[in-house]
Motif scaffolding. Structure first.
Motif, PDB file in Angstrom:
ATOM      1  N   ALA A   1       7.399  -7.878  -2.297  1.00 47.09           N
ATOM      2  CA  ALA A   1       7.044  -7.267  -3.581  1.00 47.09           C
ATOM      3  C   ALA A   1       6.013  -8.115  -4.303  1.00 47.09           C
ATOM      4  O   ALA A   1       5.051  -7.588  -4.886  1.00 47.09           O
ATOM      5  CB  ALA A   1       8.296  -7.104  -4.439  1.00 47.09           C
ATOM      6  N   ALA A   2       6.178  -9.429  -4.249  1.00 45.90           N
ATOM      7  CA  ALA A   2       5.217 -10.323  -4.888  1.00 45.90           C
ATOM      8  C   ALA A   2       3.843 -10.187  -4.238  1.00 45.90           C
ATOM      9  O   ALA A   2       2.808 -10.174  -4.923  1.00 45.90           O
ATOM     10  CB  ALA A   2       5.713 -11.761  -4.811  1.00 45.90           C
ATOM     11  N   LEU A   3       3.814 -10.059  -2.903  1.00 45.50           N
ATOM     12  CA  LEU A   3       2.543  -9.862  -2.210  1.00 45.50           C
ATOM     13  C   LEU A   3       1.912  -8.538  -2.612  1.00 45.50           C
ATOM     14  O   LEU A   3       0.698  -8.459  -2.852  1.00 45.50           O
ATOM     15  CB  LEU A   3       2.760  -9.904  -0.699  1.00 45.50           C
ATOM     16  CG  LEU A   3       1.525  -9.568   0.162  1.00 45.50           C
ATOM     17  CD1 LEU A   3       0.367 -10.509  -0.154  1.00 45.50           C
ATOM     18  CD2 LEU A   3       1.873  -9.611   1.645  1.00 45.50           C
ATOM     19  N   ALA A   4       2.720  -7.479  -2.693  1.00 46.38           N
ATOM     20  CA  ALA A   4       2.194  -6.174  -3.103  1.00 46.38           C
ATOM     21  C   ALA A   4       1.544  -6.271  -4.479  1.00 46.38           C
ATOM     22  O   ALA A   4       0.498  -5.652  -4.731  1.00 46.38           O
ATOM     23  CB  ALA A   4       3.304  -5.128  -3.106  1.00 46.38           C
ATOM     24  N   CYS A   5       2.146  -7.045  -5.365  1.00 45.21           N
ATOM     25  CA  CYS A   5       1.573  -7.220  -6.703  1.00 45.21           C
ATOM     26  C   CYS A   5       0.239  -7.958  -6.630  1.00 45.21           C
ATOM     27  O   CYS A   5      -0.714  -7.617  -7.344  1.00 45.21           O
ATOM     28  CB  CYS A   5       2.551  -7.968  -7.601  1.00 45.21           C
ATOM     29  SG  CYS A   5       4.068  -7.056  -7.951  1.00 45.21           S
ATOM     30  N   GLU A   6       0.153  -8.967  -5.755  1.00 46.30           N
ATOM     31  CA  GLU A   6      -1.117  -9.674  -5.575  1.00 46.30           C
ATOM     32  C   GLU A   6      -2.198  -8.731  -5.070  1.00 46.30           C
ATOM     33  O   GLU A   6      -3.383  -8.891  -5.399  1.00 46.30           O
ATOM     34  CB  GLU A   6      -0.933 -10.830  -4.585  1.00 46.30           C
ATOM     35  CG  GLU A   6      -0.074 -11.971  -5.094  1.00 46.30           C
ATOM     36  CD  GLU A   6       0.130 -13.039  -4.032  1.00 46.30           C
ATOM     37  OE1 GLU A   6      -0.587 -13.006  -3.002  1.00 46.30           O
ATOM     38  OE2 GLU A   6       1.005 -13.902  -4.225  1.00 46.30           O
ATOM     39  N   LEU A   7      -1.791  -7.737  -4.292  1.00 41.45           N
ATOM     40  CA  LEU A   7      -2.746  -6.777  -3.738  1.00 41.45           C
ATOM     41  C   LEU A   7      -3.106  -5.671  -4.725  1.00 41.45           C
ATOM     42  O   LEU A   7      -3.958  -4.828  -4.431  1.00 41.45           O
ATOM     43  CB  LEU A   7      -2.183  -6.160  -2.457  1.00 41.45           C
ATOM     44  CG  LEU A   7      -1.948  -7.136  -1.299  1.00 41.45           C
ATOM     45  CD1 LEU A   7      -1.255  -6.427  -0.134  1.00 41.45           C
ATOM     46  CD2 LEU A   7      -3.260  -7.756  -0.842  1.00 41.45           C
TER      47      LEU A   7
ATOM     48  N   ALA B   1      -0.534  -3.786  -6.751  1.00 43.98           N
ATOM     49  CA  ALA B   1       0.509  -2.813  -7.116  1.00 43.98           C
ATOM     50  C   ALA B   1       0.848  -2.946  -8.599  1.00 43.98           C
ATOM     51  O   ALA B   1       1.205  -4.036  -9.051  1.00 43.98           O
ATOM     52  CB  ALA B   1       1.759  -3.030  -6.273  1.00 43.98           C
ATOM     53  N   PRO B   2       0.778  -1.854  -9.369  1.00 43.45           N
ATOM     54  CA  PRO B   2       1.077  -1.924 -10.800  1.00 43.45           C
ATOM     55  C   PRO B   2       2.568  -1.811 -11.096  1.00 43.45           C
ATOM     56  O   PRO B   2       3.019  -2.174 -12.177  1.00 43.45           O
ATOM     57  CB  PRO B   2       0.318  -0.728 -11.374  1.00 43.45           C
ATOM     58  CG  PRO B   2       0.334   0.268 -10.255  1.00 43.45           C
ATOM     59  CD  PRO B   2       0.261  -0.530  -8.983  1.00 43.45           C
ATOM     60  N   VAL B   3       3.329  -1.269 -10.124  1.00 45.41           N
ATOM     61  CA  VAL B   3       4.783  -1.096 -10.258  1.00 45.41           C
ATOM     62  C   VAL B   3       5.375  -1.251  -8.854  1.00 45.41           C
ATOM     63  O   VAL B   3       4.796  -0.774  -7.877  1.00 45.41           O
ATOM     64  CB  VAL B   3       5.158   0.297 -10.818  1.00 45.41           C
ATOM     65  CG1 VAL B   3       6.677   0.448 -10.907  1.00 45.41           C
ATOM     66  CG2 VAL B   3       4.519   0.526 -12.183  1.00 45.41           C
ATOM     67  N   ILE B   4       6.530  -1.897  -8.770  1.00 45.79           N
ATOM     68  CA  ILE B   4       7.270  -1.981  -7.511  1.00 45.79           C
ATOM     69  C   ILE B   4       8.484  -1.068  -7.613  1.00 45.79           C
ATOM     70  O   ILE B   4       9.297  -1.198  -8.525  1.00 45.79           O
ATOM     71  CB  ILE B   4       7.743  -3.420  -7.216  1.00 45.79           C
ATOM     72  CG1 ILE B   4       6.536  -4.348  -7.032  1.00 45.79           C
ATOM     73  CG2 ILE B   4       8.643  -3.441  -5.983  1.00 45.79           C
ATOM     74  CD1 ILE B   4       5.665  -4.006  -5.835  1.00 45.79           C
ATOM     75  N   ASP B   5       8.585  -0.129  -6.671  1.00 42.05           N
ATOM     76  CA  ASP B   5       9.724   0.780  -6.627  1.00 42.05           C
ATOM     77  C   ASP B   5      10.558   0.451  -5.394  1.00 42.05           C
ATOM     78  O   ASP B   5      10.017   0.144  -4.332  1.00 42.05           O
ATOM     79  CB  ASP B   5       9.241   2.236  -6.557  1.00 42.05           C
ATOM     80  CG  ASP B   5      10.392   3.222  -6.698  1.00 42.05           C
ATOM     81  OD1 ASP B   5      11.048   3.214  -7.752  1.00 42.05           O
ATOM     82  OD2 ASP B   5      10.625   3.987  -5.740  1.00 42.05           O
TER      83      ASP B   5
END
Length: 323
Positions: free
Chosen positions: A81-87, A89-93
């Motif tokens: 999830a942290a990696l997705a945010c670095e890429l 992602a504005p929200v993690i579901d």
């Protein structure tokens, strides 16, 4: 009121997200689930299922896209999830609703509803590792084989740090069989302090009205109903606002089908692109009588040029086909 487009694995990919959000009425959409097992995924895994991350995490129409993760290891999910945010992602579901047997057998999706403590641990760890300004949300069903634990699951997710919940109002065992038990959405809302979205069996404006009356939910997530009637969100938004609205005609649908077909040919090989086209047209038969005729012509057709001809003229792919 927010209207969201549901994440449906194997159906609502980036192509269909693009085409459906062009119609309007959708406030945000979610990727197909990205499966997390026991390692930090490469960036290519996110790019494959969430290519919108390269464009500000929005579809071409400007609709925000959220990244959905599925798994059972709290730490591994949090790291991804942290990696997705670095890429971007504005929200993690987080997915706790997938009913697929293969997913459940590998301890993912709705099977985790048997373990409220684990749900809490997953959301808490993801919330801990994701930047504070990025929301963490969750999607759940009412339970695995019974809704008896739905309230415990809802509380576990909310208390773990989920900013809102989407409740698909059926158990895993019920799958997609009607009816949806919208009254349970109200029960979940009664025990959590975060917003709850209602999801399941909303095919028409009248369904939405009944869902709102029974569930009390202000917000909704549309899945198969929106795929079958791409302007359903627009219809509901108009009804909510007291505006007149003329439903999209088949003639207005055809440009969307052609655009979908162009992108399908660009993304998929000629072997697989026809199947994607048939999949969507088959779902459109519920909302459009004309789609019944088109599907009858398409169902045994595997030649891309002939499919283009059936759609009303040769449709040139956007680029060379890829595997």
């Amino acid at each position: 009121m927010q209207i969201a487009l549901a994440p449906m694995e194997g159906l609502v990919d980036n192509i269909l997200r693009d085409v459906l959000t062009r119609v309007g009425g959708i406030d945000w959409c979610v990727t197909e689930f990205i499966r997390v097992c026991d390692r930090l995924l490469p960036e290519s895994s996110f790019d494959k299922l969430a290519p919108e991350l390269r464009h500000g995490a929005r579809t071409a129409a400007g609709v925000p896209m959220r990244v959905q993760l599925l798994g059972s290891d709290p730490v591994c999910l949090a790291e991804n999830a942290a990696l997705a945010c670095e890429l971007g992602a504005p929200v993690i579901d987080l997915n706790f609703g997938c009913p697929a047997k293969t997913v459940n057998k590998s301890r993912g999706g709705a099977v985790l509803l048997k373990e409220p403590e684990l749900l809490h641990a997953i959301v808490r760890e993801v919330r801990r590792q994701v930047p504070a300004h990025i929301p963490v949300t969750a999607k759940m069903r009412l339970g695995f084989d019974s809704p008896d634990g739905a309230l415990d699951c809802g509380m576990a997710l909310a208390e773990g740090g989920a900013e809102h919940l989407v409740v698909h109002a059926r158990t895993k065992v019920e799958g997609y069989k009607p009816p949806a038990h919208w009254e349970w959405v109200a029960r979940v809302q009664d025990v959590v302090k975060v917003p709850v979205f209602a999801n399941g069996e909303i095919w028409t404006v009248d369904d939405w009205r009944r869902c709102r009356e029974v569930s009390g939910a202000e917000h909704i997530m549309l899945g198969r109903g929106l795929v079958s009637r791409p302007d359903l969100a627009m219809q509901i938004a108009a009804a909510r606002d007291g505006r007149d609205y003329t439903p999209m005609s088949w003639g207005e649908m055809l440009p969307l089908l052609r655009e979908f077909w162009r992108q399908a040919q660009a993304k998929l090989s000629p072997r697989y692109a026809p199947g994607r086209m048939k999949q969507w047209v088959a779902m459109l038969t519920r909302g459009y009588p004309e789609a019944v005729t088109l599907f009858a012509e398409l169902r045994r057709e595997d030649d891309c040029q002939r499919i283009s001809a059936l759609l009303g003229g040769y449709v040139q792919p956007l680029q060379a086909s890829v595997a």
